[in-house]
Write an enzyme that holds these catalytic residues in place. Structure first.
Site, short mmCIF file in Angstrom:
data_model
loop_
_atom_site.label_atom_id
_atom_site.label_comp_id
_atom_site.label_asym_id
_atom_site.label_seq_id
_atom_site.Cartn_x
_atom_site.Cartn_y
_atom_site.Cartn_z
N LYS A 10 44.01 26.88 106.11
CA LYS A 10 44.89 25.79 105.71
C LYS A 10 46.23 26.30 105.20
O LYS A 10 47.27 25.80 105.59
CB LYS A 10 44.26 24.96 104.58
CG LYS A 10 42.98 24.26 104.92
CD LYS A 10 42.52 23.38 103.76
CE LYS A 10 42.20 24.15 102.48
NZ LYS A 10 40.99 24.99 102.55
N ARG A 85 40.42 16.81 97.02
CA ARG A 85 39.22 17.58 97.32
C ARG A 85 37.96 16.79 97.03
O ARG A 85 36.87 17.32 97.19
CB ARG A 85 39.20 18.84 96.45
CG ARG A 85 39.53 20.11 97.22
CD ARG A 85 39.62 21.22 96.20
NE ARG A 85 39.35 22.50 96.75
CZ ARG A 85 40.29 23.35 97.19
NH1 ARG A 85 41.54 22.98 97.22
NH2 ARG A 85 39.94 24.54 97.62
N ARG A 124 40.00 38.85 103.29
CA ARG A 124 41.01 38.51 102.31
C ARG A 124 40.69 39.16 100.96
O ARG A 124 41.58 39.54 100.22
CB ARG A 124 41.03 36.98 102.15
CG ARG A 124 42.13 36.47 101.28
CD ARG A 124 42.33 34.99 101.46
NE ARG A 124 41.33 34.22 100.75
CZ ARG A 124 41.25 32.88 100.80
NH1 ARG A 124 42.10 32.20 101.55
NH2 ARG A 124 40.34 32.24 100.13
N ARG A 130 41.56 38.32 95.24
CA ARG A 130 41.42 37.09 94.47
C ARG A 130 40.07 37.08 93.80
O ARG A 130 39.06 37.28 94.46
CB ARG A 130 41.54 35.87 95.41
CG ARG A 130 42.93 35.28 95.44
CD ARG A 130 43.04 34.16 96.42
NE ARG A 130 42.09 33.06 96.23
CZ ARG A 130 42.14 31.93 96.94
NH1 ARG A 130 43.09 31.76 97.86
NH2 ARG A 130 41.27 30.98 96.74
N ARG A 141 31.98 27.95 96.49
CA ARG A 141 33.11 27.16 97.02
C ARG A 141 32.71 26.44 98.31
O ARG A 141 33.12 25.32 98.56
CB ARG A 141 34.33 28.06 97.24
CG ARG A 141 35.08 28.31 95.93
CD ARG A 141 35.93 29.55 95.96
NE ARG A 141 36.92 29.58 97.02
CZ ARG A 141 37.43 30.69 97.53
NH1 ARG A 141 37.05 31.86 97.09
NH2 ARG A 141 38.32 30.62 98.49
P1 ADP Z 1 40.28 27.73 99.01
O1 ADP Z 1 40.66 26.53 99.83
O2 ADP Z 1 40.23 28.98 99.82
O3 ADP Z 1 39.02 27.51 98.19
P2 ADP Z 1 42.46 27.21 97.14
O4 ADP Z 1 43.54 28.18 96.84
O5 ADP Z 1 42.83 25.94 97.81
O6 ADP Z 1 41.39 28.05 97.95
O7 ADP Z 1 41.70 26.83 95.76
C1 ADP Z 1 41.23 27.81 94.88
C2 ADP Z 1 40.52 27.13 93.69
O8 ADP Z 1 41.45 26.30 92.97
C3 ADP Z 1 39.37 26.20 94.03
O9 ADP Z 1 38.16 26.89 94.21
C4 ADP Z 1 39.34 25.28 92.80
O10 ADP Z 1 38.72 25.90 91.70
C5 ADP Z 1 40.81 25.13 92.47
N1 ADP Z 1 41.41 23.94 93.12
C6 ADP Z 1 42.40 23.93 94.05
N2 ADP Z 1 42.70 22.67 94.43
C7 ADP Z 1 41.90 21.86 93.69
C8 ADP Z 1 41.70 20.45 93.61
N3 ADP Z 1 42.40 19.61 94.39
N4 ADP Z 1 40.79 19.98 92.73
C9 ADP Z 1 40.08 20.79 91.95
N5 ADP Z 1 40.20 22.12 91.98
C10 ADP Z 1 41.09 22.66 92.83
#
Ligand code: ADP
Length: 186
Positions: A10, A85, A124, A130, A141
């Site tokens: 994404k 989400r 990654r 990370r 996740r």
């Molecule tokens: P990925 O899609 O690879 O899991 P992201 O960078 O989008 O990685 O998100 C990393 C973390 O940030 C998530 O696991 C969550 O803890 C938090 N996060 C990101 N966006 C949201 C959201 N919309 N609501 C709640 N937590 C979020």
């Protein structure tokens, strides 16, 4: 807006789309990671959830997203990546957009097999280190995605907003597929 499981690509595709459209790329993951680095109140509240691979509480996201969507550079729209989400966030977003006189133009859904996701995140992990890319956290996740985020696919499909793109091939091939899906929809 982009939907898809962790590791679907994404972020990469959202950056390209934002460039194509001349709009900012708004990634809630990036916004939260910056808040963590800067040690803001949002960052402090988010840390334990992010480290565990759980969703950060909706109300924390609400202020963060509202702040970003109301900044000047987003006045002409943005490419949203990582939000909403879950269904509650989708409803909050609708309300926020209504207040702003804006709306969702399309939802790009990147689908990728679980096997590919696990492989990409492992790659990654060694590149970007990370904390939330540790194996057990990644499994969580994925679970969180299946339980809370995947229902949004059905939700937006029923609203006629979903654009499906196969996220399995390489970055360039997916990029081309995203571009043609957007062109076909506009
Ligand atoms: P990925 O899609 O690879 O899991 P992201 O960078 O989008 O990685 O998100 C990393 C973390 O940030 C998530 O696991 C969550 O803890 C938090 N996060 C990101 N966006 C949201 C959201 N919309 N609501 C709640 N937590 C979020």
């Amino acid at each position: 807006m982009f939907l898809g499981p962790p590791g679907a690509g994404k972020g990469t595709q959202a950056v390209t789309m934002a460039g194509d459209l001349g709009m900012p790329h708004v990634s809630t993951g990036d916004l939260l990671r910056r808040a963590l680095r800067e040690g803001t109140e949002v960052g402090i509240r988010a840390k334990s959830f992010m480290d565990a691979g759980d969703l950060v509480p909706d109300e924390v996201l609400l202020d963060l997203v509202r702040g970003r969507l109301t900044s000047d550079d987003a006045a002409g729209g943005c490419v949203l990546d990582g939000y909403p989400r879950n269904l509650a966030q989708a409803e909050s977003l609708d309300e926020m957009l209504r207040e702003l006189g804006a709306g969702i133009v399309g939802v790009l859904n990147l689908s990728v097999s679980e096997e590919t996701l696990v492989g990409r995140i492992a790659g990654r992990r060694s590149d970007e280190s990370r904390v939330d890319d540790a194996a057990e956290t990644v499994r969580n996740r994925m679970r969180v995605y299946e339980e809370q985020t995947a229902p949004l696919v059905v939700h937006y499909r029923s609203r006629g907003l979903l654009l499906d793109v196969d996220g399995e091939p390489g970055v360039e091939e997916v990029r081309a597929a995203v571009r043609s899906a957007v062109a076909a929809a506009s």
